[in-house]
Design an enzyme around this catalytic site. Structure first.
Site, short mmCIF file in Angstrom:
data_model
loop_
_atom_site.label_atom_id
_atom_site.label_comp_id
_atom_site.label_asym_id
_atom_site.label_seq_id
_atom_site.Cartn_x
_atom_site.Cartn_y
_atom_site.Cartn_z
N GLY A 291 1.01 -1.24 0.08
CA GLY A 291 -0.01 0.04 0.17
C GLY A 291 0.95 1.34 0.03
NE ARG A 292 -2.01 4.80 3.30
CZ ARG A 292 -3.28 4.66 4.01
NH1 ARG A 292 -4.34 5.20 3.45
NH2 ARG A 292 -3.39 3.88 5.02
CB ILE A 293 4.24 2.61 4.27
CG1 ILE A 293 3.57 3.56 5.08
CG2 ILE A 293 5.75 2.54 4.82
CD1 ILE A 293 3.29 3.37 6.63
CB THR B 129 8.71 -0.70 9.40
OG1 THR B 129 8.24 -0.88 8.15
CG2 THR B 129 10.07 -0.71 9.35
CB SER B 130 3.88 -3.98 9.53
OG SER B 130 4.04 -5.25 10.06
NE ARG B 131 0.56 -0.90 15.32
CZ ARG B 131 0.89 0.28 14.53
NH1 ARG B 131 2.28 0.30 14.12
NH2 ARG B 131 0.24 1.36 14.52
CD GLU C 102 6.22 -1.64 19.61
OE1 GLU C 102 6.17 -2.38 18.75
OE2 GLU C 102 6.02 -0.49 19.95
CG HIS D 124 6.78 1.69 17.24
ND1 HIS D 124 5.86 0.72 17.57
CD2 HIS D 124 6.42 2.30 16.06
CE1 HIS D 124 4.77 0.92 16.66
NE2 HIS D 124 5.24 1.89 15.92
#
Ligand code: NDP
Ligand code: DGY
Length: 317
Positions: free
Chosen positions: A153-155, A233-235, A264, A282
Site C-alpha cells: 500500500g502507501r508505505i 516496520t508494520s506491527r 511492545e 518503534h
C-alpha cells in the site's frame, strides 16, 4: 466548552488546532490505565496514540458525550472499531503524512541488517576494531537484488521508490492486485509462499488484523532463502517473534531489521542476544517534520468532528 483529552505530550504544532477547547494533556510517557480512565470522564474527544487501548471500557467511562477518537498514527489496531460503531464514535487516523519517513526507516533497517551496521557499531564502541579485514563483517549486497513486499500500500510503495535507486526487482503479495503499482515499479504479484521463496529481502507493510497476526511464522521463515533479510516496520504481532529468533539463531535466514515487537516495549529475550538482528524502538515515523504533521492531522480531524464537520481521515474499519 468541549472537553478534549490528549493522552501524551505531542509536538506543540498539534495543540494549535485545539485552541478554543478545554484541553487536558497527560504526561510524556504512556499513561497508566487508571490515570487514562480517570482523565476520560466526560470528554467530548480524545487525541490518542498507539500506546493507549481505546476499548469499550474507555468509551463507557468517557460517557455519551464522546464523539471522536483521533489516533495519532496510521495503524489503528489499538482502537476497538466494533465498540466505536456501537456508540457512534468517529475514529480518525494519520495516513499519507508519514509514508516517506516510515519508508526511510524500513530501508535504513534493510541496509543496516544486510550490511551488519549494528554489529560493526558495537565492535567499534567496544574498542575491538583493530584493522580493515578482507573477510570482516561481510553481508549480502542490496543493490540489484529482489525485494518482496508483504502489503504493497502507501508505505510499501514508498519503500519501492527507494529500492528503484538500488536497481532492485520488486515483488509483492497482498489481498488484491495493484495494477497501477505493477506498471509503475514493474512489480510482480506472487502468492506469499512463492514470494518468500524468491525474495532476497522481505519487507512487511500490512496493518495488524486477525488475518495478519503471525502471518510470518516458523513455516514461512523456513521458506525464505538462507541469505534472506526480513524487515518489519508494520506491527510486531505480524511476525511470530519466537520463531524469528529461532530462525536467526540457527542461521536459517541471514538477518532481520525490526522496528516493532509482539509485546511492545518488551523484546523477545533471545533477539536481544543475537548479533544478526537490528532492533529499533518503534521510530518508523519519528522525524521532526513528520511528527508535527501527524499531530496536526489528528488535531484538525478531532476539531472537525467536534465542529460537526467531516474529518479528512475517517477510519471506516
Ligand atoms: P495501507 O493500507 O496503505 O497498506 C496496507 C497494505 O497491506 C495494503 O496493500 C493491503 O492490501 C495489505 N494487506 C492488508 N491485509 C492484508 C493481508 N491479510 N495479507 C496481505 N496483505 C494485506 O497502509 P500503510 O502502508 O499506510 O501502513 C501499513 C501499516 O504500517 C500500518 O497499518 C501500521 O501498522 C504500520 N506503520 C508502522 C509505522 C512505524 O512506526 N513502524 C509507521 C507507519 C505505519 P489490500 O489493499 O489488498 O487489503
Ligand atoms: C503508525 O502510524 O501506525 C505508527 O506505528 C506510528 O507512527
Amino acid at each position: 466548552m468541549p472537553k478534549v483529552l490528549v493522552t501524551r505530550e505531542i509536538p506543540e504544532a498539534g495543540l494549535e488546532p485545539l485552541e478554543g477547547f478545554d484541553v487536558t494533556v497527560l504526561a510524556e510517557g504512556p499513561p497508566g490505565r487508571d490515570e487514562l480512565l480517570e482523565a476520560a470522564r466526560g470528554i467530548d474527544g480524545v487525541l490518542c496514540t498507539l500506546t493507549e487501548q481505546m476499548d469499550a471500557e474507555f468509551m463507557d467511562v468517557a460517557g455519551d458525550d464522546l464523539k471522536v477518537i483521533a489516533n495519532m498514527a496510521v495503524g489503528f489496531d489499538n482502537v476497538d472499531l466494533d465498540a466505536t460503531k456501537e456508540r457512534g464514535v468517529v475514529v480518525t487516523n494519520t495516513p499519507e503524512v508519514l509514508n516517506e519517513t516510515t519508508a526511510d526507516t524500513a530501508f535504513m533497517l534493510l541496509l543496516a541488517a544486510a550490511r551488519r551496521l549494528g554489529e560493526g557499531e558495537r565492535l567499534v564502541r567496544a574498542g575491538s576494531f583493530e584493522a580493515w579485514g578482507p573477510k570482516m563483517l561481510l553481508g549480502p549486497d542490496v543493490w540489484g537484488k529482489r525485494l518482496g513486499f508483504i502489503g504493497f500500500g502507501r508505505i510499501g510503495q514508498a519503500v519501492a521508490r527507494r529500492a528503484r535507486g538500488f536497481d532492485m526487482e520488486i515483488l509483492y503479495t497482498g489481498r488484491s492486485r495493484r495494477e497501477d503499482a505493477e506498471e509503475e515499479f514493474g512489480a510482480r504479484y506472487l502468492e506469499l509462499d512463492e514470494l518468500l521463496e524468491t525474495s532476497d529481502f522481505v519487507s512487511i507493510h500490512t496493518p495488524l488484523t486477525e488475518e495478519t497476526t503471525h502471518l510470518i511464522g516458523a513455516e514461512e521463515l523456513e521458506r525464505m532463502k538462507p541469505r534472506a533479510v526480513l524487515v518489519n516496520t508494520s506491527r510486531g504481532p505480524v511476525v511470530d517473534e519466537g520463531a524469528l529468533a529461532d530462525a536467526l539463531e540457527e542461521g536459517r535466514i541471514f538477518a532481520a531489521g525490526l522496528d516493532v515487537y509482539e509485546e511492545e516495549p518488551e523484546v523477545h529475550s533471545k533477539l536481544l542476544e543475537l548479533e544478526n538482528v537490528v532492533l529499533a524502538p518503534h521510530i518508523g515515523s519519528a522525524s521532526i517534520e513528520t511528527r508535527d504533521k501527524m499531530a496536526v492531522t489528528a488535531a484538525e480531524d478531532l476539531r472537525a468532528v467536534l465542529r460537526g464537520e467531516q474529518p479528512k481521515n475517517p477510519v471506516d474499519g
